[in-house]
Design a protein around this motif. Structure first.
Motif, short mmCIF file in Angstrom:
data_model
loop_
_atom_site.label_atom_id
_atom_site.label_comp_id
_atom_site.label_asym_id
_atom_site.label_seq_id
_atom_site.Cartn_x
_atom_site.Cartn_y
_atom_site.Cartn_z
N TYR A 82 -53.25 41.37 -47.49
CA TYR A 82 -52.54 41.19 -46.21
C TYR A 82 -51.86 39.83 -46.15
N GLU A 83 -51.43 39.30 -47.30
CA GLU A 83 -50.85 37.96 -47.28
C GLU A 83 -49.58 37.88 -46.45
N ASN A 84 -48.88 39.01 -46.28
CA ASN A 84 -47.64 39.01 -45.50
C ASN A 84 -47.87 39.28 -44.02
N ASN A 85 -49.09 39.64 -43.65
CA ASN A 85 -49.35 40.00 -42.25
C ASN A 85 -50.80 39.71 -41.88
N PRO A 86 -51.17 38.42 -41.78
CA PRO A 86 -52.56 38.06 -41.47
C PRO A 86 -53.01 38.54 -40.09
N ASP A 87 -52.07 38.65 -39.13
CA ASP A 87 -52.44 39.15 -37.80
C ASP A 87 -52.89 40.60 -37.88
N TYR A 88 -52.17 41.39 -38.67
CA TYR A 88 -52.54 42.79 -38.83
C TYR A 88 -53.90 42.91 -39.52
N PHE A 89 -54.16 41.99 -40.45
CA PHE A 89 -55.48 41.95 -41.10
C PHE A 89 -56.58 41.77 -40.05
N GLY A 90 -56.35 40.84 -39.10
CA GLY A 90 -57.34 40.60 -38.05
C GLY A 90 -57.60 41.83 -37.21
N GLN A 91 -56.52 42.56 -36.91
CA GLN A 91 -56.65 43.78 -36.11
C GLN A 91 -57.46 44.84 -36.87
N GLN A 92 -57.14 45.02 -38.15
CA GLN A 92 -57.83 46.02 -38.95
C GLN A 92 -59.31 45.65 -39.15
N PHE A 93 -59.56 44.35 -39.35
CA PHE A 93 -60.94 43.88 -39.53
C PHE A 93 -61.77 44.18 -38.28
N LYS A 94 -61.22 43.89 -37.11
CA LYS A 94 -61.93 44.12 -35.85
C LYS A 94 -62.16 45.61 -35.63
N LYS A 95 -61.17 46.41 -35.97
CA LYS A 95 -61.29 47.86 -35.80
C LYS A 95 -62.40 48.42 -36.69
N TYR A 96 -62.52 47.87 -37.90
CA TYR A 96 -63.50 48.39 -38.87
C TYR A 96 -64.90 47.85 -38.60
N HIS A 97 -65.02 46.53 -38.37
CA HIS A 97 -66.33 45.88 -38.22
C HIS A 97 -66.76 45.72 -36.76
N GLU A 98 -65.83 46.06 -35.83
CA GLU A 98 -66.08 45.91 -34.39
C GLU A 98 -66.32 44.44 -34.01
N LEU A 99 -65.82 43.55 -34.85
CA LEU A 99 -65.86 42.10 -34.60
C LEU A 99 -64.59 41.50 -35.18
N SER A 100 -64.03 40.51 -34.50
CA SER A 100 -62.90 39.80 -35.10
C SER A 100 -63.43 38.94 -36.24
N PRO A 101 -62.57 38.49 -37.16
CA PRO A 101 -63.04 37.63 -38.25
C PRO A 101 -63.75 36.37 -37.75
N SER A 102 -63.24 35.76 -36.68
CA SER A 102 -63.87 34.54 -36.15
C SER A 102 -65.24 34.85 -35.57
N GLN A 103 -65.37 36.00 -34.87
CA GLN A 103 -66.68 36.39 -34.34
C GLN A 103 -67.66 36.70 -35.48
N PHE A 104 -67.14 37.32 -36.52
CA PHE A 104 -67.96 37.62 -37.70
C PHE A 104 -68.52 36.34 -38.31
N LEU A 105 -67.67 35.31 -38.40
CA LEU A 105 -68.10 34.02 -38.96
C LEU A 105 -69.14 33.35 -38.07
N LYS A 106 -68.96 33.43 -36.76
CA LYS A 106 -69.93 32.83 -35.83
C LYS A 106 -71.30 33.49 -35.99
N ASN A 107 -71.31 34.80 -36.16
CA ASN A 107 -72.58 35.51 -36.34
C ASN A 107 -73.29 35.07 -37.62
N LEU A 108 -72.50 34.72 -38.64
CA LEU A 108 -73.09 34.28 -39.90
C LEU A 108 -73.83 32.96 -39.74
N LYS A 109 -73.37 32.12 -38.81
CA LYS A 109 -73.95 30.79 -38.63
C LYS A 109 -75.20 30.81 -37.75
N LYS A 110 -75.45 31.93 -37.11
CA LYS A 110 -76.62 32.01 -36.22
C LYS A 110 -77.91 32.07 -37.02
#
Length: 473
Positions: free
Chosen positions: A445-473
């Motif tokens: 997704y190098e040409n469309n990082p925003d679309y990557f974020g949308q697809q990631f949230k749709k698949y994991h039910e978390l945005s990439p930033s939320q996913f990272l926050k959960n890792l730090k807990k």
């Protein structure tokens, strides 16, 4: 031109000024580094500093000129001495001559007499220095061979070493550098190693000459060595000579570098992981494993023999897996001939690409879904990856036909599988500490990082930033 470090010792300031003036107006290569009214202060200076020539009055308070001679002789027998006296004493002269004194000046003396004595004395300095250096070299060599010595010398020294096969291209340049900088040295060759010994404080300022910067090889410089440490110091450098494998230009290792612990490669675990990845046709992760292997090896300067052995085993696995037309019996010779780490890395990556291409070619004729799944696993980072791309670049089948066959065999659409692979890979990369935009590039997704974020949230039910926050807990 070499210059000679000189001190003047006389209890009369007017005599010191007179001698200094004569020297300064001469063309002699003399540097008056210090003058002393006290022989005791002069002795302390000589104990802490290098001196070539001593000009001293024989009749001094505290220590006489003869007493000063005796003490200096215990420190450095190569110092040349000119004795100045206001009275002629045969007994003093005889005693002084026992310590190698050749030149006596009786006050008053002429400028030409002083200059003549100094000229002859500095010739004597060179002769004595050469003799002392050779004697010290033989003591160091004997100590390295493990012999018991009845003689010693107290001064610490610098040992500079490199492999003998570098001597033709290194020695002339080192010799010129030492001469240009007034560094006295002696060298020898033993056990395939060239060894320079430097016994004066100039060694603390030594740098590798610019003329050597484009050469390739390893030079080891160890300072503040005493005679008792000669054997340990000499052999401590040996494992580092092979480290030229990691450098295109000359590399100098200092004593502190040799004391750092080097981690060993876990060859068995790397090979085991590689076998597992090959069996899964996971060439993308295998490529990262190989790149990480070389990155770690050069960062830690790991043993070259271990890295070559690991490279040999990896190449063997890839050749056998891809059934490549490469004679495995020639691998060992090939690896040994490569003497730069990037050359071995490039050679190994080429074999990996050949094996990967062969495996993909072998899949033609097998089930459509198996072929497509392998292609996705190895190419998910390609932004244009689609059934059309696979048709054009890999399987050369009708895209519509492949789509229907894939859904029939797998029970899901190709696009769903591609999204699943990319999102699972993205989660793994985020766990490894990569930034979101870097992950987007890695999974297509190098040409469309925003679309990557949308697809990631749709698949994991978390945005990439939320996913990272959960890792730090």
């Amino acid at each position: 031109m070499k210059r000679y470090r000189t001190i003047i010792v006389d209890d009369e300031q007017i005599s010191i000024k007179s001698i200094s003036k004569i020297i300064s107006h001469s063309q002699l290569p003399i540097d008056i580094v210090e003058t002393f009214l006290s022989s005791k202060d002069a002795l302390q200076f000589i104990q802490e500093n290098s001196v070539d020539l001593l000009i001293t009055d024989i009749n001094m308070p505290e220590y006489s000129g003869i007493d000063l001679l005796k003490r200096i002789y215990e420190i450095d027998t190569s110092v040349s001495v000119i004795i100045i006296t206001g009275f002629g004493s045969l007994d003093y002269a005889r005693e002084a001559m026992e310590y190698g004194v050749k030149h006596f000046l009786q006050k008053p003396f002429t400028s030409s007499e002083l200059i003549d004595s100094i000229s002859k004395s500095i010739q004597r300095v060179d002769e004595k220095r050469a003799s002392v250096l050779l004697w010290r070299k033989e003591l160091v060599k004997s100590k390295i061979w493990g012999e018991t010595l009845n003689e010693t010398f107290p001064q610490p020294f610098t040992m500079m070493t490199y492999q003998e096969n570098q001597f033709p291209s290194f020695h002339t340049l080192f010799d010129q550098y030492f001469r240009d900088n007034g560094v006295e040295y002696v060298y020898g060759i033993l056990q395939g190693t060239v060894m320079y010994l430097i016994f004066k404080e100039e060694s603390a300022k030594l740098e590798i000459p610019n003329s050597l910067s484009q050469k390739r090889g390893i030079v080891v410089v160890q300072q503040e060595i005493i005679l008792e440490q000669a054997k340990e110091t000499f052999y401590r450098a040996f494992p580092f000579y092979e480290k030229y494998f990691y450098f295109k230009n000359l590399k100098c290792f200092k004593k502190k570098d040799l004391e750092e612990e080097i981690q060993s490669l876990s060859i068995s675990s790397i090979i085991s992981e590689a076998r597992g990845l090959v069996s899964e046709n996971n060439y993308q992760t295998l490529e990262r494993l190989i790149l990480d292997l070389f990155s770690t090896a050069v960062k830690q300067l790991q043993a070259v023999s271990q890295l070559k052995k690991c490279s040999y085993e990896l190449a063997k696995i890839l050749i056998e897996d891809g059934k490549l037309d490469i004679n495995v019996n020639d691998l060992s010779h090939t690896v040994e001939q490569l003497d730069y780490y990037l050359d071995i890395e490039e050679w190994l990556m080429k074999i990996l690409r050949q094996s990967k291409a062969q495996k993909e070619a072998d899949l033609i004729g097998k089930s459509i879904s198996d072929s497509i799944n392998l292609i996705v696993e190895n190419n998910y980072q390609v932004s244009d990856l689609s059934l059309k791309w696979i048709s054009k670049n890999k399987l050369f089948l009708n895209p519509e036909y492949m789509g229907k066959a894939y859904q029939k065999e797998m029970g899901k659409r190709f696009t769903n599988h591609l999204l699943e692979v990319r999102m699972e890979k993205a989660a793994d990369l985020l766990k490894q500490g990569m930034r979101v935009y870097e992950v987007a590039e890695k999974v297509g997704y190098e040409n469309n990082p925003d679309y990557f974020g949308q697809q990631f949230k749709k698949y994991h039910e978390l945005s990439p930033s939320q996913f990272l926050k959960n890792l730090k807990k």
